[in-house]
Design an enzyme around this catalytic site. Structure first.
Site, PDB file in Angstrom:
ATOM      1  N   TYR A   1       0.846  -1.191   0.000  1.00 29.57           N
ATOM      2  CA  TYR A   1       0.000   0.000   0.000  1.00 29.57           C
ATOM      3  C   TYR A   1       0.881   1.241   0.000  1.00 29.57           C
ATOM      4  CZ  TYR A   1      -3.506   3.442   1.412  1.00 29.57           C
ATOM      5  OH  TYR A   1      -4.339   4.526   1.465  1.00 29.57           O
TER       6      TYR A   1
ATOM      7  N   ASP B   1       9.257   4.064   0.341  1.00 29.07           N
ATOM      8  CA  ASP B   1       8.092   4.604   1.033  1.00 29.07           C
ATOM      9  C   ASP B   1       8.276   4.330   2.520  1.00 29.07           C
ATOM     10  OD1 ASP B   1       5.687   5.161   2.214  1.00 29.07           O
ATOM     11  OD2 ASP B   1       4.463   4.070   0.767  1.00 29.07           O
TER      12      ASP B   1
ATOM     13  N   LYS C   1       2.921  10.350   8.576  1.00 29.28           N
ATOM     14  CA  LYS C   1       2.520   9.852   9.890  1.00 29.28           C
ATOM     15  C   LYS C   1       3.311  10.510  11.018  1.00 29.28           C
ATOM     16  CE  LYS C   1       0.607   5.521   8.129  1.00 29.28           C
ATOM     17  NZ  LYS C   1      -0.805   5.911   8.187  1.00 29.28           N
TER      18      LYS C   1
END
Length: 456
Positions: free
Chosen positions: A167, A269, A296
């Site tokens: 993801y 990522d 985040k």
């Protein structure tokens, strides 16, 4: 990686009580149920984040404090989710609250750059030398789509490659083969580019190659066949969304060598994996990517993200020489509130804090594995830094297909059983410790899991 007959009998014993567990959950959360019913009249499915959906309905949050989440039914829930790992300092950290309040009195958004975004960029660059230049965005999705776009512009090539199950946000190309169905996956050594959601732009799957995580030989074969068309390979180095998997050291080193040989940009990522080390996972494993995406924890619980890397690649965003070759804008990019909370969070996240979180996560994982062993369950705990995940398997999987063999019915049973005892963690997903979580609270989780397994 399949369960033994003995273990299957054990899990069947637990699952036989699932209806009673669900009934208890429904009975103790009437206000959440009412809000869910009400929400469905305005929000599709009653929510605005697909990932927060829970069967039969989600618990609705009221407030948070430290390591705890308080729901609308008055329960104090020990929180191991921490908003999908983003709240590394926990809920409503007093210094974060003060930083938000202070900045809010000075203004929450400007159409001009600020000094604090320069400070934030400098600190990120100090922690991660791979970030020769940095830009900010409002979400991880935006960070990824900008990294992919600039890779295409820099190389002049049309395609990207990613790993099965991974993801990377909700931009069209990176949604290819996100949690694909088994029937769509193709051979393990040469996965298909599977459609994971409707509405992708025409030709999207043709522009994305999919590779098996942790298989360097298979990945190299796929890359070599289409190298001249590949702009970038994007990888979550811990495969967090596809299960949480430690990469084989040879795998990431080979990937770096292959991409350098073919002139393909390597994008890490690190939106989740930055959590495991003060310099990101790439610093910990000593593999330097061309571009990095972050999010985040870097925003201290507020909405912000970043991306950066090689100066020659990031120069495509530079508008000072007439016009930028790649356009990137956003009303809330480098929002001063997010920069203030992010800067504070990064300064708090010293190597010593990372070490403490890692030690507590190890205590937790060893305690849970001991409990599962006592119960005769084939269950393993994968722990990396402050992240951990349970697998109801005899060994920790090495890739997405291995992770898909997990027993998701057992996960649902344990998830709801824990919620009924005021402990909140991900249903079959990755959990994350926060700084205010103590050894006593870790021991509470372990003892509660032991009690649940003993009583059932």
């Amino acid at each position: 990686m399949t369960q033994s007959a003995v273990d299957r009998a054990s899990t069947d014993r637990y699952l036989s009580s699932l209806d009673a567990v669900v009934a208890e959950y429904e009975a103790r959360n009437p206000r959440s149920r009412a809000l869910h019913d009400r929400a469905q009249r305005t929000l599709p499915g009653g929510n605005t984040r697909s990932g927060v959906n829970i069967d039969p309905f989600p618990v609705y949050a009221d407030r948070g404090e430290g390591a705890y989440l308080y729901d609308v039914d008055g329960h104090q829930l020990l929180d191991f989710v921490n908003n999908a790992s983003s709240l590394i300092l926990g809920h409503a950290d007093p210094e974060i609250v003060a930083a938000v309040q202070n900045q809010a009195t000075r203004g929450t958004a400007f159409s001009r750059p600020t000094a604090i975004e320069v400070e934030m960029a400098e600190l990120l660059q100090e922690r991660m030398p791979a970030l020769e230049r940095v830009r900010f965005s409002s979400s991880g999705t935006e960070a990824v789509l900008n990294a992919v776009r600039v890779a295409r512009a820099y190389t002049g090539r049309p395609k990207i490659a990613k790993f099965e199950g991974a993801y990377h946000g909700i931009d069209d190309p990176v949604l290819v083969s996100y949690l694909p169905r088994l029937a769509d996956m193709g051979p393990a050594e040469r996965p298909h580019s599977a459609v994971s959601t409707e509405g992708l732009a025409p030709g999207t799957t043709d522009s994305v190659l999919v590779m098996p995580f942790n298989d360097a030989d298979a990945s190299e074969a796929i890359i070599s066949e289409c190298a001249d068309e590949l702009a970038a390979i994007i990888i979550d180095p811990l495969s967090t969304a596809a299960g949480l998997t430690a990469p084989n050291p040879e795998f990431l080193n080979r990937l770096r060598q292959i991409t350098e040989h073919h002139g393909i940009l390597l994008i890490f990522d690190e939106i989740v994996s930055f959590r495991v080390h003060s310099g990101g996972t790439h610093s910990m494993i000593d593999v330097r990517p061309d571009l990095v995406t972050l999010g985040k924890v870097i925003a201290g619980g507020t909405p912000a993200a970043a991306f950066g890397g090689r100066a020659d690649v990031m120069a495509f965003f530079d508008p000072t020489q007439g016009h930028a070759r790649v356009w990137q804008s956003g009303t809330f990019n480098a929002n001063p509130v997010s920069m203030a909370t992010g800067l504070l969070t990064l300064r708090r996240l010293t190597p010593e804090v990372y070490d403490k979180l890692k030690a507590r996560t190890k205590r937790l994982s060893q305690g849970l594995e001991g409990v599962f062993y006592e119960a005769g369950l084939a269950a393993r705990v994968c722990a990396i830094g402050s992240l951990f995940r349970i697998y109801f398997l005899e060994e920790i999987p090495q890739d997405f297909r291995g992770a898909m063999q997990d027993d998701f019915a057992m996960h649902r049973w344990l998830f709801l059983s824990l919620l009924n005892r005021d402990i909140y963690w991900r249903n079959g997903g990755i959990n994350a410790l926060s700084v205010p979580t103590t050894d006593a609270e870790i021991d509470r989780l372990v003892s509660t899991v032991r009690m649940i397994l003993t009583e059932s």
